[in-house]
Scaffold this motif. Sequence first.
Motif, PDB file in Angstrom:
ATOM      1  N   PHE A   1      -2.819  -7.610 -16.183  1.00  0.00           N
ATOM      2  CA  PHE A   1      -4.651  -7.924 -15.282  1.00  0.00           C
ATOM      3  C   PHE A   1      -4.176  -8.824 -14.238  1.00  0.00           C
ATOM      4  O   PHE A   1      -5.125  -7.986 -13.509  1.00  0.00           O
ATOM      5  N   ALA A   2      -3.295  -8.730 -13.692  1.00  0.00           N
ATOM      6  CA  ALA A   2      -2.903  -9.261 -12.011  1.00  0.00           C
ATOM      7  C   ALA A   2      -3.297  -8.116 -10.995  1.00  0.00           C
ATOM      8  O   ALA A   2      -3.731  -7.485 -10.005  1.00  0.00           O
ATOM      9  N   LYS A   3      -2.019  -6.731 -11.647  1.00  0.00           N
ATOM     10  CA  LYS A   3      -1.488  -5.674 -10.970  1.00  0.00           C
ATOM     11  C   LYS A   3      -3.890  -5.067 -10.995  1.00  0.00           C
ATOM     12  O   LYS A   3      -3.385  -4.332 -10.052  1.00  0.00           O
ATOM     13  N   ASP A   4      -4.146  -5.288 -11.815  1.00  0.00           N
ATOM     14  CA  ASP A   4      -5.461  -4.472 -11.754  1.00  0.00           C
ATOM     15  C   ASP A   4      -6.333  -5.455 -11.430  1.00  0.00           C
ATOM     16  O   ASP A   4      -7.831  -4.849 -11.049  1.00  0.00           O
ATOM     17  N   THR A   5      -6.656  -6.344 -10.430  1.00  0.00           N
ATOM     18  CA  THR A   5      -6.922  -7.364 -10.361  1.00  0.00           C
ATOM     19  C   THR A   5      -6.578  -7.416  -8.883  1.00  0.00           C
ATOM     20  O   THR A   5      -7.091  -6.642  -7.439  1.00  0.00           O
ATOM     21  N   ILE A   6      -5.969  -8.955  -8.482  1.00  0.00           N
ATOM     22  CA  ILE A   6      -5.642  -9.039  -7.021  1.00  0.00           C
ATOM     23  C   ILE A   6      -4.927  -7.789  -6.504  1.00  0.00           C
ATOM     24  O   ILE A   6      -5.192  -7.309  -5.465  1.00  0.00           O
ATOM     25  N   CYS A   7      -3.722  -7.435  -7.263  1.00  0.00           N
ATOM     26  CA  CYS A   7      -2.535  -6.205  -6.805  1.00  0.00           C
ATOM     27  C   CYS A   7      -3.245  -5.490  -5.973  1.00  0.00           C
ATOM     28  O   CYS A   7      -2.822  -5.310  -5.048  1.00  0.00           O
ATOM     29  N   LYS A   8      -4.370  -4.564  -6.614  1.00  0.00           N
ATOM     30  CA  LYS A   8      -5.154  -3.495  -6.685  1.00  0.00           C
ATOM     31  C   LYS A   8      -5.634  -3.523  -4.891  1.00  0.00           C
ATOM     32  O   LYS A   8      -5.191  -2.903  -3.660  1.00  0.00           O
ATOM     33  N   GLN A   9      -5.727  -5.063  -4.753  1.00  0.00           N
ATOM     34  CA  GLN A   9      -6.306  -5.522  -3.465  1.00  0.00           C
ATOM     35  C   GLN A   9      -5.735  -5.357  -2.606  1.00  0.00           C
ATOM     36  O   GLN A   9      -5.905  -5.096  -1.270  1.00  0.00           O
ATOM     37  N   ILE A  10      -4.969  -6.455  -2.672  1.00  0.00           N
ATOM     38  CA  ILE A  10      -3.744  -6.789  -2.065  1.00  0.00           C
ATOM     39  C   ILE A  10      -3.243  -5.507  -1.017  1.00  0.00           C
ATOM     40  O   ILE A  10      -2.541  -5.648  -0.279  1.00  0.00           O
ATOM     41  N   VAL A  11      -2.204  -4.763  -2.377  1.00  0.00           N
ATOM     42  CA  VAL A  11      -1.791  -3.528  -1.903  1.00  0.00           C
ATOM     43  C   VAL A  11      -3.122  -2.759  -1.110  1.00  0.00           C
ATOM     44  O   VAL A  11      -2.357  -1.943   0.380  1.00  0.00           O
ATOM     45  N   ARG A  12      -4.032  -2.662  -1.543  1.00  0.00           N
ATOM     46  CA  ARG A  12      -4.805  -1.183  -0.350  1.00  0.00           C
ATOM     47  C   ARG A  12      -5.115  -1.961   1.318  1.00  0.00           C
ATOM     48  O   ARG A  12      -4.985  -1.627   1.613  1.00  0.00           O
ATOM     49  N   SER A  13      -5.649  -3.572   0.738  1.00  0.00           N
ATOM     50  CA  SER A  13      -5.842  -4.076   2.511  1.00  0.00           C
ATOM     51  C   SER A  13      -3.866  -3.513   2.623  1.00  0.00           C
ATOM     52  O   SER A  13      -4.298  -4.072   4.579  1.00  0.00           O
ATOM     53  N   ALA A  14      -3.205  -4.445   2.354  1.00  0.00           N
ATOM     54  CA  ALA A  14      -1.940  -4.159   3.195  1.00  0.00           C
ATOM     55  C   ALA A  14      -0.978  -2.591   4.134  1.00  0.00           C
ATOM     56  O   ALA A  14      -1.042  -2.875   4.959  1.00  0.00           O
ATOM     57  N   ASP A  15      -2.243  -1.769   2.974  1.00  0.00           N
ATOM     58  CA  ASP A  15      -2.037  -0.364   3.205  1.00  0.00           C
ATOM     59  C   ASP A  15      -2.849  -0.152   4.702  1.00  0.00           C
ATOM     60  O   ASP A  15      -2.337   0.981   5.167  1.00  0.00           O
TER      61      ASP A  15
END
Length: 106
Positions: A15-29
């Motif tokens: 759940f965390a990967k599917d929500t916050i994780c995707k957003q934070i990785v995309r913004s950091a990248d």
Amino acid sequence: MADDIWEIVEGWNFFAKDTICKQIVRSADSIGANIAEGVGRGSFQENRRFVKIARGSLNETQHWLRRAYTRNLLTTEQISAIKTIINELAPKLNSYLNSIGNVPDD
């Protein structure tokens, strides 16, 4: 910083990967990707525009880090390490933006 975040989020639940994780990785990248794209555009004006987008991505990354910490997905130590990087990166990004010319925006 993006790679540090990637390593941290790999261990999160689905759940965390599917929500916050995707957003934070995309913004950091997106921070480094926009800097690279701006340089590749070949004009001061385009470079400045993409550096401003990178700065926005840095702010977005900070937002997602706060959300992840509030939701107990990040430890105090992890936040402290990433915060150190952000505190160095933010002024460097602003200095870079100021160094690439004072071309007015469209």
